[in-house]
Design a protein around this motif. Structure first.
Motif, PDB file in Angstrom:
ATOM      1  N   LEU A 199      20.079  67.556  51.661  1.00 22.80           N
ATOM      2  CA  LEU A 199      20.457  68.426  52.771  1.00 22.80           C
ATOM      3  C   LEU A 199      19.552  69.656  52.837  1.00 22.80           C
ATOM      4  O   LEU A 199      19.210  70.126  53.918  1.00 22.80           O
ATOM      5  N   VAL A 200      19.163  70.169  51.660  1.00 21.51           N
ATOM      6  CA  VAL A 200      18.271  71.326  51.637  1.00 21.51           C
ATOM      7  C   VAL A 200      16.918  70.925  52.215  1.00 21.51           C
ATOM      8  O   VAL A 200      16.322  71.663  52.998  1.00 21.51           O
ATOM      9  N   SER A 233      28.380  74.448  37.774  1.00 21.38           N
ATOM     10  CA  SER A 233      27.153  74.872  37.087  1.00 21.38           C
ATOM     11  C   SER A 233      25.981  73.938  37.378  1.00 21.38           C
ATOM     12  O   SER A 233      24.831  74.357  37.383  1.00 21.38           O
ATOM     13  N   THR A 234      26.274  72.664  37.638  1.00 20.89           N
ATOM     14  CA  THR A 234      25.214  71.685  37.898  1.00 20.89           C
ATOM     15  C   THR A 234      24.407  72.020  39.146  1.00 20.89           C
ATOM     16  O   THR A 234      23.223  71.739  39.218  1.00 20.89           O
ATOM     17  N   ILE A 235      25.078  72.613  40.154  1.00 24.46           N
ATOM     18  CA  ILE A 235      24.400  72.754  41.443  1.00 24.46           C
ATOM     19  C   ILE A 235      23.979  74.190  41.756  1.00 24.46           C
ATOM     20  O   ILE A 235      23.506  74.471  42.841  1.00 24.46           O
ATOM     21  N   GLU A 236      24.147  75.104  40.760  1.00 25.28           N
ATOM     22  CA  GLU A 236      23.733  76.496  41.001  1.00 25.28           C
ATOM     23  C   GLU A 236      22.285  76.575  41.515  1.00 25.28           C
ATOM     24  O   GLU A 236      21.994  77.256  42.483  1.00 25.28           O
ATOM     25  N   GLY A 237      21.392  75.852  40.839  1.00 23.76           N
ATOM     26  CA  GLY A 237      19.970  75.930  41.175  1.00 23.76           C
ATOM     27  C   GLY A 237      19.677  75.499  42.599  1.00 23.76           C
ATOM     28  O   GLY A 237      18.955  76.183  43.333  1.00 23.76           O
ATOM     29  N   VAL A 238      20.273  74.388  42.993  1.00 21.80           N
ATOM     30  CA  VAL A 238      19.975  73.868  44.331  1.00 21.80           C
ATOM     31  C   VAL A 238      20.596  74.768  45.404  1.00 21.80           C
ATOM     32  O   VAL A 238      20.018  74.960  46.480  1.00 21.80           O
ATOM     33  N   LEU A 239      21.738  75.374  45.111  1.00 14.07           N
ATOM     34  CA  LEU A 239      22.357  76.275  46.090  1.00 14.07           C
ATOM     35  C   LEU A 239      21.507  77.538  46.251  1.00 14.07           C
ATOM     36  O   LEU A 239      21.374  78.072  47.350  1.00 14.07           O
ATOM     37  N   LYS A 240      20.915  77.989  45.124  1.00 18.07           N
ATOM     38  CA  LYS A 240      20.037  79.156  45.186  1.00 18.07           C
ATOM     39  C   LYS A 240      18.853  78.845  46.099  1.00 18.07           C
ATOM     40  O   LYS A 240      18.501  79.628  46.980  1.00 18.07           O
ATOM     41  N   ALA A 254      18.751  76.678  48.446  1.00 23.06           N
ATOM     42  CA  ALA A 254      19.234  76.553  49.823  1.00 23.06           C
ATOM     43  C   ALA A 254      19.306  77.928  50.470  1.00 23.06           C
ATOM     44  O   ALA A 254      18.843  78.122  51.606  1.00 23.06           O
ATOM     45  N   MET A 255      19.869  78.903  49.745  1.00 17.68           N
ATOM     46  CA  MET A 255      20.017  80.236  50.320  1.00 17.68           C
ATOM     47  C   MET A 255      18.656  80.895  50.545  1.00 17.68           C
ATOM     48  O   MET A 255      18.457  81.589  51.520  1.00 17.68           O
ATOM     49  N   GLU A 256      17.733  80.633  49.621  1.00 18.40           N
ATOM     50  CA  GLU A 256      16.382  81.191  49.787  1.00 18.40           C
ATOM     51  C   GLU A 256      15.721  80.641  51.047  1.00 18.40           C
ATOM     52  O   GLU A 256      14.889  81.300  51.666  1.00 18.40           O
ATOM     53  N   THR A 278      33.470  80.519  40.214  1.00 14.97           N
ATOM     54  CA  THR A 278      32.474  81.048  39.281  1.00 14.97           C
ATOM     55  C   THR A 278      31.082  80.909  39.863  1.00 14.97           C
ATOM     56  O   THR A 278      30.121  81.380  39.266  1.00 14.97           O
ATOM     57  N   ALA A 279      30.962  80.218  40.991  1.00 13.52           N
ATOM     58  CA  ALA A 279      29.638  79.959  41.551  1.00 13.52           C
ATOM     59  C   ALA A 279      28.968  81.276  41.918  1.00 13.52           C
ATOM     60  O   ALA A 279      29.536  82.080  42.653  1.00 13.52           O
ATOM     61  N   ARG A 280      27.762  81.491  41.383  1.00 15.66           N
ATOM     62  CA  ARG A 280      27.040  82.730  41.677  1.00 15.66           C
ATOM     63  C   ARG A 280      26.268  82.598  42.980  1.00 15.66           C
ATOM     64  O   ARG A 280      26.112  83.559  43.713  1.00 15.66           O
ATOM     65  N   ASN A 281      25.764  81.394  43.243  1.00 12.19           N
ATOM     66  CA  ASN A 281      24.897  81.213  44.403  1.00 12.19           C
ATOM     67  C   ASN A 281      25.669  80.660  45.581  1.00 12.19           C
ATOM     68  O   ASN A 281      25.527  79.513  45.974  1.00 12.19           O
TER      69      ASN A 281
END
Lengths: 329, 333
Positions: free
Chosen positions: A78-79, A94-101, A103-105, A117-120
């Motif tokens: 999707l990204v 925790s598995t998808i933090e990186g991909v969500l980051k 996506a936002m970028e 707990t999701a940071r991104n």
């Protein structure tokens, strides 16, 4: 000079016009697993939002098995396609933090559900406070058990934070009752009714005097209920869990399951898309606002662990044998 | 003076010749340890539950055994079982709710055999390692199921399946008033084991399976037809998988298209721990059943022993690695 400016302006207008024409906002909802009743019901909310908002194309995707790695691949796709917004229910946040980051970028709006707990994420939506929900469920269990006896908890997976929070919320509540004893907590069922059944049998063997079970995955209660029913213990044990009325109905009728709680996934689907749309339009999300859906009419908005906010409703539903038929899903 | 080997060497040789004896030793040791930690383990109800848990894994394992013996590998059996069980249960509910269980089991067997035969034909036609083909067909069958048949679980299975799942061979009530049941469907596994043993040891087809698994070139020179054998072994594995699916739904009293997924490696581990070689050409029914008992045992005693839930996967994994290592060492001698 003037002619050049006009030309340039026209060109710009053409380009933006073309962009406008094809730029129907797309909100894609990514669920833990496609096809189970819970997420099928969520899909109804996603569809409904799309039908009510002509400017938005809504759709729902997810892996065919409940596997964090497969869900990660779905989101990566999707990204790459660059949807306008992704609303995700993470299998394991925790598995998808990186991909969500990432996506936002890339300017994609990110909304999550069941992942405080999701940071991104720009907004995480919680149907209710998880610890309070676990405590509520446990309170019903405690009443049923007469506030004394052995009890245990089941979770769909040890990596599922919400399941662990419900189980701990339950344990926290049971601590109020000195006669209640928690044994062999957090039995992992891998979201599989047969595993839940086998583990429940093993628990019954190890603790023949056990009186209470608290399930977390939508099928935990079904597996536990079958084990309890086969052992002929439906009147000696109390089984409470999270689940869908339609699936648990058979065991609610026989008393093998004493009660279930849930939030309506359709409403959660609606609200995720609603919040994604607000963010796409650059509108603010404020404490106490009304998102226009039952249970989310006066949400609490707090700062989340990352840059985003955590939106919490009070959207729980408790049912038992007497009223489960009011919920046709 | 002639040299006579010491008792230790003899014991080692005996173990090397009979890998399933080692599996049996492991089972006995495991039972002793678990029973020592928690005497509850030796209750009748525990035995019944083990037997119940072994049936579906056992049916799968017998299918894997015969494919392995022929030098192939199958990982699509869970997908075959899921597709058969879900499609048949749904069809029976919709069109013929009164269908007797014998017909439903037969439908499962036929459906599974057809899907398995397709595996065999593909393996033969594409001249590809069967692992690759069956990984592909696993996705294919599962995809077909979720796309065209359905994705939601349903609790209202046909009455004949429900009755079959709850039919008891032995039904006891303990002193505490807890019922424990030995389900009648364990007989399905017994029958399948007997049939598989007969096929492998008493028929020409069985001989052909071991011959082709042992050495393809020699077998072909002897006149064994590779295609016939390949289609047969995969069809047979599919047949058992189809039956396993029906048994699974009957015993679970619900049909979920997501069930059984992820069991493939457990099953293959069971067959290997039963002494079959992954390279083909050997393996026994008795050994396979022991391997199934071993894997089921490890999966179903961890709570009794008091292993915290976070550690359970670690224990199962280590156990399989250690036991598997023993078999590997045994072969390299």
């Amino acid at each position: 000079m003037i002619r050049q400016t006009v030309c340039a302006l026209t060109a710009v207008a053409c380009i933006t016009g073309a962009a406008w024409a094809q730029d129907k906002q797309s909100i894609v909802t990514v669920v833990k697993v496609i096809g189970v009743n819970w997420f099928t019901r969520m899909g109804e909310g996603v569809k409904e939002f799309g039908a009510a908002n002509a400017s938005v194309a809504t759709s729902m995707v997810g892996p065919a098995q409940g596997d964090p790695a497969q869900q990660l691949r779905v989101i990566e796709d999707l990204v790459a396609k660059k949807s306008s917004a992704i609303a995700v229910v993470p299998m394991d946040p925790s598995t998808i933090e990186g991909v969500l980051k990432r996506a936002m970028e890339r300017g994609i709006v990110v909304v999550t559900h069941e992942a405080d707990t999701a940071r991104n994420t720009q907004a995480d939506i919680e149907a209710f406070d998880n610890t309070a929900f676990g405590a509520r469920l446990n309170d019903r269990l405690a009443k049923c058990m007469g506030e004394s006896g052995k009890w245990t908890t089941f979770v769909g997976s040890l990596g599922s934070r919400t399941h662990m929070q419900w189980a701990s919320g339950g344990a926290g509540n049971a601590a109020k009752y000195p006669k209640m004893a928690l044994v062999d907590a957090h039995n992992e069922t891998f979201d599989n009714a047969n595993k839940a059944y086998e583990k429940a049998k093993e628990i019954l063997r190890k603790h023949p005097d056990i009186e209470g079970f608290q399930g977390s995955s939508a099928i935990d209660a079904i597996g536990i209920g079958r084990a309890v029913e086969e052992a002929g213990l439906q009147h000696k044990t109390c089984v409470f869990g999270v689940g869908l009325p339609q699936d648990a109905g058979k065991y609610l009728e026989t008393g093998a399951i004493d009660g279930i709680s849930f939030w309506d996934p359709k409403d959660a689907g609606l609200v995720m898309n609603q919040v994604a749309k607000l963010l796409l339009d650059g509108k603010p999300i404020t404490d106490g606002m009304n998102l226009g859906t039952r249970g989310y009419d006066k949400v609490s908005v707090k700062k989340g662990p990352g840059k985003g906010v955590v939106i919490t409703g009070q959207a729980w539903v408790d049912v038992d044998k007497s009223n489960y038929k009011q919920y046709p899903f | 003076m002639a040299f006579t080997p010491g008792p230790l060497v003899r014991a080692k040789d005996w173990l090397v010749r009979r890998p399933s004896a080692f599996t049996l030793l492991l089972i006995v040791a495991l039972c002793a340890v678990v029973g020592g930690i928690n005497p509850v383990f030796f209750q009748m109800s525990n035995l019944f539950d083990m037997a119940r848990a072994c049936v579906v894994v056992g049916l799968f394992a017998l299918g894997v055994l015969i494919v392995l013996a022929a030098g192939g590998l199958d990982v699509s059996f869970t997908a075959i079982a899921a597709l058969c069980m879900y499609a048949i249960t749904k069809a029976v509910l919709r069109y013929a709710p009164g269908t007797p269980i014998a017909v439903i089991l037969l439908a499962g067997a036929v459906g599974g055999a057809l899907l398995g035969a397709l595996n065999g034909l593909l393996v033969h036609a594409l001249q590809t390692p069967s692992l690759i083909v069956t990984i592909g067909t696993q996705y294919l069958y599962r995809g077909l199921l979720l796309t065209f048949v359905g994705t939601s679980l349903f609790m209202n299975i046909p009455a004949s399946m429900e009755a079959f799942g709850t039919l008891a061979l032995i039904d006891r009530v303990s002193a505490q008033g807890t019922r424990s049941v030995l389900p009648a469907f364990v007989l399905v596994l017994a029958a399948a084991a007997a049939l598989t043993w007969w096929l492998l040891n008493r028929t020409l087809m069985g001989r052909a399976v071991f011959a082709i698994g042992g050495s393809l070139s020699i077998a072909q020179r002897l006149g064994y037809r590779l295609r016939t054998v390949q289609v047969f072994v995969f069809a047979y594995a599919g047949l058992l998988a189809g039956v396993a699916g029906i048994v699974h739904v009957s015993s679970n009293r619900m049909a979920s298209p997501f069930d059984l997924h992820g069991m493939e490696l457990d099953v293959i581990a069971a067959v290997i721990l039963g002494g079959a070689r992954i390279t083909g050409g050997n393996g026994t029914v008795a050994g396979t059943l022991l391997g199934v008992v071993l894997v089921t045992l490890v999966n179903n005693v961890l709570i009794l022993v008091g292993v915290p839930s976070t550690w359970q996967k670690v224990i199962v994994g280590s156990f399989i690695v250690l036991a598997g290592a023993f078999f590997a060492i045994r072969r390299s001698r």
